[in-house]
Scaffold this active site. Structure first.
Site, PDB file in Angstrom:
ATOM      1  N   LEU A  23     -45.445 -13.054   5.684  1.00  0.00           N
ATOM      2  CA  LEU A  23     -45.635 -11.800   6.406  1.00  0.00           C
ATOM      3  C   LEU A  23     -45.946 -10.684   5.426  1.00  0.00           C
ATOM      4  O   LEU A  23     -45.128 -10.368   4.559  1.00  0.00           O
ATOM      5  CB  LEU A  23     -44.378 -11.450   7.208  1.00  0.00           C
ATOM      6  CG  LEU A  23     -43.947 -12.478   8.260  1.00  0.00           C
ATOM      7  CD1 LEU A  23     -42.572 -12.138   8.802  1.00  0.00           C
ATOM      8  CD2 LEU A  23     -44.962 -12.542   9.384  1.00  0.00           C
ATOM      9  N   THR A  24     -47.121 -10.108   5.550  1.00  0.00           N
ATOM     10  CA  THR A  24     -47.486  -9.001   4.677  1.00  0.00           C
ATOM     11  C   THR A  24     -46.561  -7.815   4.929  1.00  0.00           C
ATOM     12  O   THR A  24     -46.320  -7.436   6.071  1.00  0.00           O
ATOM     13  CB  THR A  24     -48.951  -8.585   4.930  1.00  0.00           C
ATOM     14  OG1 THR A  24     -49.793  -9.719   4.726  1.00  0.00           O
ATOM     15  CG2 THR A  24     -49.370  -7.473   3.992  1.00  0.00           C
ATOM     16  N   GLN A  78     -46.795 -18.265  -1.570  1.00  0.00           N
ATOM     17  CA  GLN A  78     -48.191 -18.278  -1.135  1.00  0.00           C
ATOM     18  C   GLN A  78     -49.015 -17.381  -2.046  1.00  0.00           C
ATOM     19  O   GLN A  78     -48.617 -16.257  -2.356  1.00  0.00           O
ATOM     20  CB  GLN A  78     -48.342 -17.799   0.307  1.00  0.00           C
ATOM     21  CG  GLN A  78     -49.763 -17.971   0.838  1.00  0.00           C
ATOM     22  CD  GLN A  78     -49.972 -17.376   2.206  1.00  0.00           C
ATOM     23  OE1 GLN A  78     -49.880 -16.164   2.376  1.00  0.00           O
ATOM     24  NE2 GLN A  78     -50.265 -18.219   3.197  1.00  0.00           N
ATOM     25  N   CYS A 122     -56.467 -15.098   5.260  1.00  0.00           N
ATOM     26  CA  CYS A 122     -56.310 -13.635   5.288  1.00  0.00           C
ATOM     27  C   CYS A 122     -57.626 -12.978   5.702  1.00  0.00           C
ATOM     28  O   CYS A 122     -58.655 -13.182   5.049  1.00  0.00           O
ATOM     29  CB  CYS A 122     -55.868 -13.126   3.921  1.00  0.00           C
ATOM     30  SG  CYS A 122     -55.636 -11.332   3.872  1.00  0.00           S
ATOM     31  N   HIS A 125     -54.073 -21.312  11.769  1.00  0.00           N
ATOM     32  CA  HIS A 125     -53.871 -20.136  12.629  1.00  0.00           C
ATOM     33  C   HIS A 125     -54.982 -20.142  13.674  1.00  0.00           C
ATOM     34  O   HIS A 125     -56.152 -20.172  13.325  1.00  0.00           O
ATOM     35  CB  HIS A 125     -53.928 -18.862  11.784  1.00  0.00           C
ATOM     36  CG  HIS A 125     -53.642 -17.616  12.561  1.00  0.00           C
ATOM     37  ND1 HIS A 125     -53.602 -16.369  11.990  1.00  0.00           N
ATOM     38  CD2 HIS A 125     -53.368 -17.413  13.870  1.00  0.00           C
ATOM     39  CE1 HIS A 125     -53.338 -15.463  12.901  1.00  0.00           C
ATOM     40  NE2 HIS A 125     -53.184 -16.076  14.045  1.00  0.00           N
ATOM     41  N   GLY A 156     -49.457 -19.075  15.648  1.00  0.00           N
ATOM     42  CA  GLY A 156     -50.046 -18.050  16.487  1.00  0.00           C
ATOM     43  C   GLY A 156     -49.334 -17.858  17.817  1.00  0.00           C
ATOM     44  O   GLY A 156     -49.231 -18.790  18.624  1.00  0.00           O
ATOM     45  N   ASP A 157     -48.844 -16.646  18.070  1.00  0.00           N
ATOM     46  CA  ASP A 157     -48.353 -16.219  19.384  1.00  0.00           C
ATOM     47  C   ASP A 157     -47.200 -17.077  19.907  1.00  0.00           C
ATOM     48  O   ASP A 157     -47.227 -17.547  21.046  1.00  0.00           O
ATOM     49  CB  ASP A 157     -49.493 -16.228  20.408  1.00  0.00           C
ATOM     50  CG  ASP A 157     -50.590 -15.238  20.081  1.00  0.00           C
ATOM     51  OD1 ASP A 157     -50.387 -14.429  19.161  1.00  0.00           O
ATOM     52  OD2 ASP A 157     -51.660 -15.292  20.726  1.00  0.00           O
ATOM     53  N   ALA A 211     -44.757 -15.984  13.144  1.00  0.00           N
ATOM     54  CA  ALA A 211     -45.008 -14.758  12.380  1.00  0.00           C
ATOM     55  C   ALA A 211     -44.486 -13.546  13.141  1.00  0.00           C
ATOM     56  O   ALA A 211     -43.330 -13.167  13.014  1.00  0.00           O
ATOM     57  CB  ALA A 211     -46.502 -14.636  12.077  1.00  0.00           C
ATOM     58  N   ARG A 212     -45.338 -12.935  13.978  1.00  0.00           N
ATOM     59  CA  ARG A 212     -44.924 -11.714  14.677  1.00  0.00           C
ATOM     60  C   ARG A 212     -43.769 -11.968  15.648  1.00  0.00           C
ATOM     61  O   ARG A 212     -42.986 -11.050  15.932  1.00  0.00           O
ATOM     62  CB  ARG A 212     -46.124 -11.109  15.410  1.00  0.00           C
ATOM     63  CG  ARG A 212     -47.175 -10.509  14.494  1.00  0.00           C
ATOM     64  CD  ARG A 212     -48.339  -9.949  15.281  1.00  0.00           C
ATOM     65  NE  ARG A 212     -49.038 -11.010  15.998  1.00  0.00           N
ATOM     66  CZ  ARG A 212     -49.950 -10.780  16.957  1.00  0.00           C
ATOM     67  NH1 ARG A 212     -50.231  -9.549  17.310  1.00  0.00           N
ATOM     68  NH2 ARG A 212     -50.562 -11.786  17.552  1.00  0.00           N
TER      69      ARG A 212
END
Length: 735
Positions: A328-329, A401, A433, A515, A577-578, A600-601
């Site tokens: 996670l950035t 990473q 990315c 992703h 993803g999602d 992730a999110r």
């Protein structure tokens, strides 16, 4: 909420801190309104499509509006009474923040900054201000007692303050009263490493009177013992809780380009020689001569210590028991990863680090490689299936990473990482990315358009990484409606034609993570899990193809297969993803035949998603429990970044970044239909208590109020500008 901008104390909230977590299985109804009791005994069959819901003895049709979170009517707020209109969160605009409008699409520019041009570069439009003491204390006096002899090497020319009492009276803000005034670092380590600069200095200092009548300010330890002399520098930075610490001397060696990378130099020399031989004429292998193939196979003999083949590396395992926290950035920092590990995350990844700054010894980039000691412990899962040559006790959670655009850069970075950062589960090459700054340099998703180059990089990384496995993370492709991931996956599993002709075999990656979006899509559409399933099924098909090439020239050497624990030696395949709930995780695992899923999110919105996956049920976290997670993150942040003014400011900054995502969480108890969907956005609503309403606010001013509950009022120079607005409206308090 108070109108004067000050945070209300948590004791005024309606939520009971002792209230347990509500757990909801898919067959259980949601919590009713009113007194917010536990779920009733009625059974409700929840249709995943949200179209038909049936209750025992009763049937009714529930319409679910696309893109809108279905919230019970009694919790909705009339927007005509709100101060601002509702705005949707835009992750794409957040990711592109700070870039000139001319370099963004029209939709991105309008969503991100209202069409205003900004200064070029990365996040130049976002100014956080500074968190500094009005008068800065010299470091030679920061961790010593008042009457300690002066030790500043600059003497009278030093521009910092040496008078301790003047600093405490005029240069430093008052101590924080949160955590009952007790320093979090003192509680964990027994001695505060910030010394007098700590915002909780009163908890580990006192004034003593000597026999001659003089009064001296002294620092004390947790056991009441007086601190004598300066604290150890190594302990002052991280203490025993952090792994992968790199010494200043090693960073200087990297900066001076004197750090040895013999494996990379040797491999790159061989690679150049091979390229010259290929460019000098036709390959002997093309003419039926096996000399070129034999030369490749015998290349390992040229090394004094032959490099490990992919199959000889440390075994790793991915399965349904291993939900993965994605790189996670910005928010994939150690305090947040530490929180997720405590909530059940079994595999974690560092933020994406750029290879060149790592090779140049930059402190900020090497900080991304640090791991908390909880991440260096073996995962607590036990594989349900029998896995080959896998020892759970030798495994760990944390991986690094990196991003690189050239083979020499990736190889040297990999060798340096394995030399200086021993606590690595694996090293992942970022090929997904989408950020312009990375893409234009040929890194990230740009490598998707150069598959031969990507394969060469991964094969070289495997050669120099020792026992550390190599993995790769990709996207569907660079352009919308032109996916290339399936073709690329085939190359990564079996090797390209040119590699097979040369007898090199596959690249030997241990895992491939896909992703489900293209670079062009960024976050504007939902992840394409149907395509992810197609690519995952490719691995199953390749098992048959592998058997079909037995006893032929193209049969892969078993030593060149990956270090995964699968019997076929083929890499694991992971989807991303999602994923917002355990139902998303289970459905994708089942329909896609995946080895695991990366989150992730979804983890930013609710870090306890790992608990939900483990318990296989919805967890209706109370507002007090969610506030407890925020407190835990703050404690982790103060322990890692420090408890002085700078550390408090840094902790506040990353806390606000996280709150910009966590505010999107809609409590399970006020949802009309399950499961929640990632792309849905809620209308204006109020929570079941004032605290829950505050935690759901998308107004960044409320995020600052939440931070002030634990970190006190923000510094006068602190100016948080959010990356994006998420449901930004003023939420009225009940009553």
């Amino acid at each position: 909420m108070a109108e004067n901008g000050e945070a209300e104390p948590t004791s005024h909230m309606d939520d009971d801190p002792s209230e347990p977590t509500r757990t909801m299985k898919r067959s259980e109804p949601l919590a009713e309104t009113g007194d917010f009791e536990e779920p009733t005994s009625k059974r409700v069959k929840l249709d995943l499509d949200g179209a038909n819901d049936t209750t025992e003895g009763t049937s009714f049709k529930q319409e679910r509006q696309k893109g809108v979170t279905p919230i019970k009517p009694e919790y909705l707020i009339d927007l005509s009474r709100t101060a601002e209109p509702t705005a949707q969160a835009d992750d794409d605009a957040a990711e592109s923040a700070g870039k000139p409008e001319s370099k963004l699409s029209q939709g991105q520019a309008s969503a991100g900054r209202g069409g205003q041009k900004t200064k070029g570069g990365q996040n130049h439009a976002r100014q956080f201000g500074s968190s500094r003491d009005a008068i800065q204390l010299c470091m030679s006096r920061a961790r010593v007692n008042e009457f300690a002899p002066p030790s500043c090497s600059f003497g009278a020319k030093c521009k910092f303050e040496h008078d301790l009492r003047k600093y405490l009276q005029d240069g430093k803000r008052g101590d924080l009263e949160t955590f009952e005034g007790m320093c979090p670092i003192l509680e964990v380590k027994g001695k505060c490493t910030a010394g007098w600069r700590c915002r909780f200095a009163g908890s580990h200092s006192k004034e003593v009177e000597h026999e001659d009548g003089r009064k001296e300010l002294v620092l004390i330890k947790k056991n009441g013992e007086t601190v004598h002399g300066d604290a150890d520098e190594a302990e002052g930075e991280e203490g025993i809780a952090v792994a992968n610490l790199v010494s200043v001397g090693d960073k200087i060696q990297l900066r001076k380009k004197k750090f040895p990378t013999p494996k990379s130099e040797q491999y790159l020399k061989w690679l150049d020689q091979r390229m010259n031989d290929t460019n000098g004429g036709s390959s002997k292998a093309e003419n039926g001569d096996d000399e070129a193939t034999d030369r490749v196979h015998d290349n390992r003999a040229r090394y004094r210590e032959p490099p490990l083949k992919p199959s000889e590396k440390r075994r790793i395992y991915y399965g349904p028991e291993t939900p993965i926290l994605a790189p996670l950035t910005t928010q994939g920092n150690m305090p947040f990863r530490r929180l997720c590990v405590s909530l059940g995350a079994q595999v974690t990844w560092s933020e994406m680090a750029m290879s060149l700054p790592l090779l140049q010894g930059e402190k900020q980039e090497w900080a991304l490689m640090k791991a908390h000691e909880s991440e260096t412990l073996p995962p607590r899962y036990t594989p349900k299936a029998i896995v080959q040559d896998y020892d759970n006790s030798k495994d760990l959670k944390f991986g690094a990473q990196i991003a690189a655009n050239k083979p020499w850069l990736a190889l040297k970075t990999t060798e340096v990482l394995t030399s200086l950062a021993p606590s690595l589960r694996a090293i992942d090459l970022n090929c997904g990315c989408p950020i312009d700054l990375v893409y234009r340099q040929g890194s990230g998703s740009a490598l998707l358009d150069a598959p031969a180059k990507l394969e060469k990089i991964l094969r070289g990384m495997n050669t120099v990484s020792g026992e550390v496995p190599i993995t790769v993370k990709i996207r569907m492709g660079t352009k919308d409606k032109h996916p290339t991931a399936e073709k690329l996956s085939r190359r990564l599993v079996l090797g390209g034609e040119e590699a097979q002709d040369a007898g090199e075999g596959p690249a030997g990656v241990a895992a491939i993570t896909l992703h489900g979006r293209s670079r062009q899509q960024r976050y504007t559409r939902s992840a394409d899990w149907e395509y992810i399933a197609e690519c995952a099924s490719l691995v199953q098909k390749l098992k048959t193809q592998k058997a079909g090439v037995t006893d032929t020239v193209r049969e892969p050497d078993a030593r060149d297969l990956s270090s995964s624990t699968s019997s076929s030696g083929l890499p694991y395949f992971v989807g991303n993803g999602d994923i917002l709930s355990h139902t998303d995780y289970n459905d994708h695992m089942a329909t896609g035949k995946l080895d695991s899923c990366m989150i992730a999110r979804g983890a930013l919105i609710k870090p306890w998603i790992f608990e939900e996956i483990e318990s296989q049920q919805y967890l209706d976290k109370s507002a007090s429990e969610r506030l407890g997670y925020i407190e835990r993150f703050v404690r982790n942040g103060l322990e890692y970044w420090g408890s002085d003014e700078v550390g408090v400011g840094t902790t506040r900054r990353f806390l606000l970044e996280w709150l910009s995502f966590s505010c999107r969480y809609v409590p399970v108890g006020i949802l009309e239909v399950l499961p929640p969907r990632f792309g849905d956005r809620p209308p204006a609503f109020r929570g079941r208590s004032e605290l829950e309403t505050l935690l759901s606010s998308g107004n960044y001013k409320d995020w600052i109020k939440i931070s002030e509950m634990f970190l006190g009022p923000a510094h006068k120079d602190f100016n948080f500008q959010p990356k994006h607005k998420s449901n930004s409206y003023e939420i009225e308090a009940e009553g």
